[in-house]
Write an enzyme that holds these catalytic residues in place. Structure first.
Site, PDB file in Angstrom:
ATOM      1  N   LYS A  65      -7.234   7.173   3.301  1.00 58.75           N
ATOM      2  CA  LYS A  65      -6.947   8.594   3.030  1.00 58.75           C
ATOM      3  C   LYS A  65      -7.526   9.073   1.696  1.00 58.75           C
ATOM      4  O   LYS A  65      -7.828  10.248   1.537  1.00 58.75           O
ATOM      5  CB  LYS A  65      -5.442   8.842   3.073  1.00 58.75           C
ATOM      6  CG  LYS A  65      -4.861   8.737   4.475  1.00 58.75           C
ATOM      7  CD  LYS A  65      -3.395   9.068   4.519  1.00 58.75           C
ATOM      8  CE  LYS A  65      -2.878   8.893   5.935  1.00 58.75           C
ATOM      9  NZ  LYS A  65      -1.485   9.297   6.106  1.00 58.75           N
ATOM     10  N   VAL A 129       1.589   7.499   1.259  1.00 58.55           N
ATOM     11  CA  VAL A 129       2.174   8.711   1.836  1.00 58.55           C
ATOM     12  C   VAL A 129       2.987   9.504   0.793  1.00 58.55           C
ATOM     13  O   VAL A 129       3.302  10.684   0.997  1.00 58.55           O
ATOM     14  CB  VAL A 129       3.042   8.344   3.062  1.00 58.55           C
ATOM     15  CG1 VAL A 129       4.345   7.679   2.674  1.00 58.55           C
ATOM     16  CG2 VAL A 129       3.313   9.553   3.926  1.00 58.55           C
ATOM     17  N   TYR A 211       8.965   4.886  11.755  1.00 58.40           N
ATOM     18  CA  TYR A 211       9.556   5.341  13.023  1.00 58.40           C
ATOM     19  C   TYR A 211       9.550   4.258  14.088  1.00 58.40           C
ATOM     20  O   TYR A 211      10.086   4.449  15.170  1.00 58.40           O
ATOM     21  CB  TYR A 211       8.884   6.614  13.530  1.00 58.40           C
ATOM     22  CG  TYR A 211       7.409   6.492  13.818  1.00 58.40           C
ATOM     23  CD1 TYR A 211       6.487   6.778  12.831  1.00 58.40           C
ATOM     24  CD2 TYR A 211       6.947   6.093  15.063  1.00 58.40           C
ATOM     25  CE1 TYR A 211       5.138   6.665  13.073  1.00 58.40           C
ATOM     26  CE2 TYR A 211       5.593   5.972  15.320  1.00 58.40           C
ATOM     27  CZ  TYR A 211       4.687   6.266  14.312  1.00 58.40           C
ATOM     28  OH  TYR A 211       3.345   6.147  14.545  1.00 58.40           O
TER      29      TYR A 211
HETATM   30  P1  ATR Z   1      -0.295   1.162  -0.318  1.00 57.42           P
HETATM   31  O1  ATR Z   1       0.426   0.802  -1.590  1.00 57.42           O
HETATM   32  O2  ATR Z   1      -1.502   0.309  -0.042  1.00 57.42           O
HETATM   33  O3  ATR Z   1      -0.521   2.614  -0.146  1.00 57.42           O
HETATM   34  P2  ATR Z   1       1.872   1.422   1.470  1.00 57.42           P
HETATM   35  O4  ATR Z   1       2.203   0.664   2.706  1.00 57.42           O
HETATM   36  O5  ATR Z   1       1.638   2.868   1.546  1.00 57.42           O
HETATM   37  O6  ATR Z   1       0.658   0.675   0.851  1.00 57.42           O
HETATM   38  O7  ATR Z   1       3.000   1.177   0.385  1.00 57.42           O
HETATM   39  C1  ATR Z   1       3.826   0.104   0.416  1.00 57.42           C
HETATM   40  C2  ATR Z   1       5.018   0.457  -0.452  1.00 57.42           C
HETATM   41  O8  ATR Z   1       6.084  -0.429  -0.124  1.00 57.42           O
HETATM   42  C3  ATR Z   1       4.733   0.256  -1.927  1.00 57.42           C
HETATM   43  O9  ATR Z   1       5.457   1.208  -2.651  1.00 57.42           O
HETATM   44  C4  ATR Z   1       5.268  -1.152  -2.154  1.00 57.42           C
HETATM   45  O10 ATR Z   1       5.647  -1.451  -3.469  1.00 57.42           O
HETATM   46  P3  ATR Z   1       4.596  -2.080  -4.511  1.00 57.42           P
HETATM   47  O11 ATR Z   1       3.795  -0.926  -5.016  1.00 57.42           O
HETATM   48  O12 ATR Z   1       5.427  -2.715  -5.532  1.00 57.42           O
HETATM   49  O13 ATR Z   1       3.767  -3.056  -3.719  1.00 57.42           O
HETATM   50  C5  ATR Z   1       6.483  -1.133  -1.272  1.00 57.42           C
HETATM   51  N1  ATR Z   1       6.952  -2.469  -0.910  1.00 57.42           N
HETATM   52  C6  ATR Z   1       6.428  -3.293   0.034  1.00 57.42           C
HETATM   53  N2  ATR Z   1       7.140  -4.440   0.121  1.00 57.42           N
HETATM   54  C7  ATR Z   1       8.139  -4.351  -0.800  1.00 57.42           C
HETATM   55  C8  ATR Z   1       9.228  -5.210  -1.191  1.00 57.42           C
HETATM   56  N3  ATR Z   1       9.428  -6.399  -0.601  1.00 57.42           N
HETATM   57  N4  ATR Z   1      10.064  -4.781  -2.168  1.00 57.42           N
HETATM   58  C9  ATR Z   1       9.889  -3.574  -2.751  1.00 57.42           C
HETATM   59  N5  ATR Z   1       8.880  -2.730  -2.412  1.00 57.42           N
HETATM   60  C10 ATR Z   1       8.021  -3.095  -1.468  1.00 57.42           C
END
Ligand code: ATR
Length: 265
Positions: A65, A129, A211
């Site tokens: 995006k 997002v 979802y």
């Molecule tokens: P991207 O960061 O590539 O855009 P995303 O799927 O849109 O990917 O975002 C994943 C979100 O879930 C992030 O905010 C991520 O936190 P980090 O920035 O610390 O990675 C969060 N997330 C994923 N797994 C997590 C976990 N086990 N605990 C807390 N936050 C998590």
């Protein structure tokens, strides 16, 4: 035959083709909508195909995006403000990048009747997002927006795009009216957010961008505490609705049947 695509990586899970092709058929439009796995290196080629009118419209999903922006001629104000493009088309020989996730979130919230106006919002996560959700909440005049992300610097980065964001450490839960899970925790059925919601009380809105599954543990917990809950299905449907409207100049129907199409719990 007009051609439309959703591009991303991974892309197999995308339900956009199902929804768009259903609406294409319902409206007797001569078009086909497909999914295509695309690496960063091939983004420019897709834009060239739009320029040559070989493809009439593209939806963009994770992780492109933002990556797609350098190849686009003109961004809508929403895409510019969020640095996020999910809908592309050609207009007067210019490739236009727009963001319909914003309207998708706004319309989904309107449906819940839990309006964001003057509300305190708490967002978990700072991924792709989140800028769209923040833009949408600001447009709806939320009174405050608090962000918490495991990796704090990513939340701080958002302050470069938006004024008046409050950032708090992961693990803390402030007072709020609406809490939004915008992390990827919950995509797997057993996923559980490591936060203690037991003291948040009732009569709030728990909103999960996820979802599928339709009810994450986050929503289950919110419900058990006496809160209204909403998953991301309507946001997904309404972002597609907005893209469809832009491309085909037709408002597609959103009925029980449409919603059942993407029920895959
Ligand atoms: P991207 O960061 O590539 O855009 P995303 O799927 O849109 O990917 O975002 C994943 C979100 O879930 C992030 O905010 C991520 O936190 P980090 O920035 O610390 O990675 C969060 N997330 C994923 N797994 C997590 C976990 N086990 N605990 C807390 N936050 C998590």
């Amino acid at each position: 035959m007009k051609k439309y695509l959703v591009i991303g990586n991974p892309i197999d899970h995308s339900l956009s083709p199902l929804l768009h092709n259903f609406w294409i058929k319902e409206n007797n439009i001569k078009a086909i909508y497909k999914r295509k796995k695309i690496d960063k290196e091939n983004l420019e080629d897709i834009i060239l195909q739009i320029k040559k009118n070989q493809i009439q419209g593209v939806n963009v999903t994770v992780p492109h995006k933002k990556n797609i922006i350098p190849f686009i001629d003109q961004l809508s104000p929403e895409a510019e403000a969020t640095q996020s493009v999910n809908t592309i088309y050609l207009n007067e020989n210019k490739v236009i990048g727009h963001n319909t996730d914003i309207a998708g979130f706004e319309l989904s919230l309107k449906k819940t009747k839990y309006y964001a106006y003057d509300k305190k919002i708490f967002i978990l996560g700072a991924g792709g997002v989140v800028p769209s959700i923040i833009f949408s909440l600001k447009k709806m005049n939320a009174s405050s927006i608090i962000i918490s992300n495991r990796t704090k610097h990513k939340a701080l980065e958002l302050q470069k795009l938006f004024k008046n964001l409050e950032i708090i450490d992961w693990g803390k839960i402030p007072e709020f009216d609406i809490i939004i899970n915008a992390t990827s925790i919950g995509l797997r059925k057993n996923d559980r957010i490591d936060l203690d919601f037991s003291k948040v009380g009732s009569n709030k809105l728990f909103y999960d961008v996820i979802y599928n599954p339709g009810e994450t543990n986050f929503l289950k917990e919110g419900k058990k505490l006496g809160n209204q809950v909403e998953n991301g299905k309507l946001m997904f449907v309404y972002q597609a609705y907005e893209a469809f409207r832009l491309w085909h100049k037709v408002k597609p129907n959103i009925t029980k049947e449409t919603l059942e199409l993407i029920e895959n719990d």
